[in-house]
Design a protein around this motif. Structure first.
Motif, short mmCIF file in Angstrom:
data_model
loop_
_atom_site.label_atom_id
_atom_site.label_comp_id
_atom_site.label_asym_id
_atom_site.label_seq_id
_atom_site.Cartn_x
_atom_site.Cartn_y
_atom_site.Cartn_z
N LEU A 29 0.81 -1.21 0.00
CA LEU A 29 0.00 0.00 0.00
C LEU A 29 0.85 1.27 0.00
N ASP A 30 2.17 1.11 0.09
CA ASP A 30 3.08 2.26 0.08
C ASP A 30 3.02 2.98 -1.26
N GLU A 31 2.65 4.23 -1.24
CA GLU A 31 2.56 5.02 -2.47
C GLU A 31 3.72 5.99 -2.63
N LYS A 32 4.54 6.12 -1.59
CA LYS A 32 5.62 7.09 -1.62
C LYS A 32 6.97 6.48 -1.93
N GLY A 33 7.04 5.16 -2.07
CA GLY A 33 8.30 4.50 -2.38
C GLY A 33 9.27 4.54 -1.22
N LYS A 34 8.77 4.36 -0.02
CA LYS A 34 9.62 4.40 1.16
C LYS A 34 10.62 3.26 1.15
N SER A 35 11.71 3.47 1.86
CA SER A 35 12.71 2.42 2.02
C SER A 35 12.17 1.35 2.96
N GLU A 36 12.86 0.21 3.01
CA GLU A 36 12.47 -0.84 3.95
C GLU A 36 12.53 -0.31 5.38
N ALA A 37 13.53 0.50 5.67
CA ALA A 37 13.67 1.06 7.03
C ALA A 37 12.47 1.95 7.36
N GLY A 38 12.03 2.73 6.39
CA GLY A 38 10.88 3.60 6.61
C GLY A 38 9.60 2.82 6.82
N ALA A 40 9.46 -0.31 7.85
CA ALA A 40 9.62 -1.01 9.13
C ALA A 40 9.25 -0.09 10.28
N SER A 41 9.68 1.14 10.19
CA SER A 41 9.37 2.13 11.23
C SER A 41 7.86 2.35 11.33
N ASP A 42 7.18 2.32 10.20
CA ASP A 42 5.72 2.51 10.19
C ASP A 42 4.98 1.45 10.99
N ILE A 43 5.56 0.24 11.06
CA ILE A 43 4.90 -0.83 11.82
C ILE A 43 5.72 -1.20 13.07
N SER A 44 6.63 -0.32 13.44
CA SER A 44 7.39 -0.42 14.70
C SER A 44 8.22 -1.69 14.84
N ILE A 45 8.95 -2.02 13.76
CA ILE A 45 9.90 -3.13 13.81
C ILE A 45 11.21 -2.66 13.20
N SER A 46 12.24 -3.48 13.31
CA SER A 46 13.54 -3.14 12.73
C SER A 46 13.54 -3.44 11.23
N ALA A 47 14.45 -2.81 10.52
CA ALA A 47 14.57 -3.05 9.08
C ALA A 47 14.92 -4.52 8.78
N PRO A 48 15.85 -5.16 9.53
CA PRO A 48 16.12 -6.58 9.26
C PRO A 48 14.89 -7.47 9.50
N ALA A 49 14.09 -7.15 10.52
CA ALA A 49 12.87 -7.93 10.78
C ALA A 49 11.88 -7.75 9.64
N PHE A 50 11.78 -6.53 9.11
CA PHE A 50 10.89 -6.27 7.98
C PHE A 50 11.33 -7.06 6.76
N LYS A 51 12.62 -7.04 6.49
CA LYS A 51 13.16 -7.77 5.33
C LYS A 51 12.89 -9.27 5.48
N LYS A 52 13.08 -9.81 6.67
CA LYS A 52 12.83 -11.23 6.92
C LYS A 52 11.36 -11.56 6.68
N ARG A 53 10.48 -10.73 7.19
CA ARG A 53 9.04 -10.98 7.00
C ARG A 53 8.67 -10.96 5.52
N MET A 54 9.20 -9.99 4.79
CA MET A 54 8.86 -9.90 3.37
C MET A 54 9.43 -11.08 2.59
N THR A 55 10.60 -11.57 2.97
CA THR A 55 11.16 -12.76 2.33
C THR A 55 10.22 -13.94 2.55
N GLU A 56 9.71 -14.08 3.78
CA GLU A 56 8.75 -15.15 4.08
C GLU A 56 7.47 -15.00 3.25
N VAL A 57 7.01 -13.76 3.12
CA VAL A 57 5.80 -13.49 2.32
C VAL A 57 6.03 -13.90 0.87
N TYR A 58 7.15 -13.46 0.29
CA TYR A 58 7.45 -13.80 -1.10
C TYR A 58 7.56 -15.31 -1.29
N ASP A 59 8.15 -15.99 -0.31
CA ASP A 59 8.27 -17.45 -0.40
C ASP A 59 6.90 -18.11 -0.41
#
Length: 81
Positions: A29-38, A40-59
């Motif tokens: 739903l990101d329309e501004k092209g935020k970074s993973e860190a940005g 991640a901050s929106d949902i109050s987690i770390s950037a590495p945790a966000f990346k891990k979750r998205m990898t799981e989602v893609y899998d």
């Protein structure tokens, strides 16, 4: 059907955990092209945790969409198509 309703339905179909669903929805739903860190901050987690979750989602989505599994980069764009 609204885009956000479709995304929520896809999250249920692919059995995403609540944490994966949150990352999935904020990413798609990101329309501004935020970074993973940005994002991640929106949902109050770390950037590495966000990346891990998205990898799981893609899998999980790759099980239904083989073209996603074949994609080395641009998984988000592949998933949106």
């Amino acid at each position: 059907m609204q885009w956000d309703e479709f995304l929520k339905q896809e999250a249920v179909i692919h059995e995403l955990s609540p944490e994966q669903k949150a990352a999935f929805l904020v990413r798609l739903l990101d329309e501004k092209g935020k970074s993973e860190a940005g994002l991640a901050s929106d949902i109050s987690i770390s950037a590495p945790a966000f990346k891990k979750r998205m990898t799981e989602v893609y899998d999980k989505f790759a099980l239904s969409y083989p073209e996603l599994a074949a994609s080395k980069r641009r998984k988000l764009e592949t998933l949106k198509r």
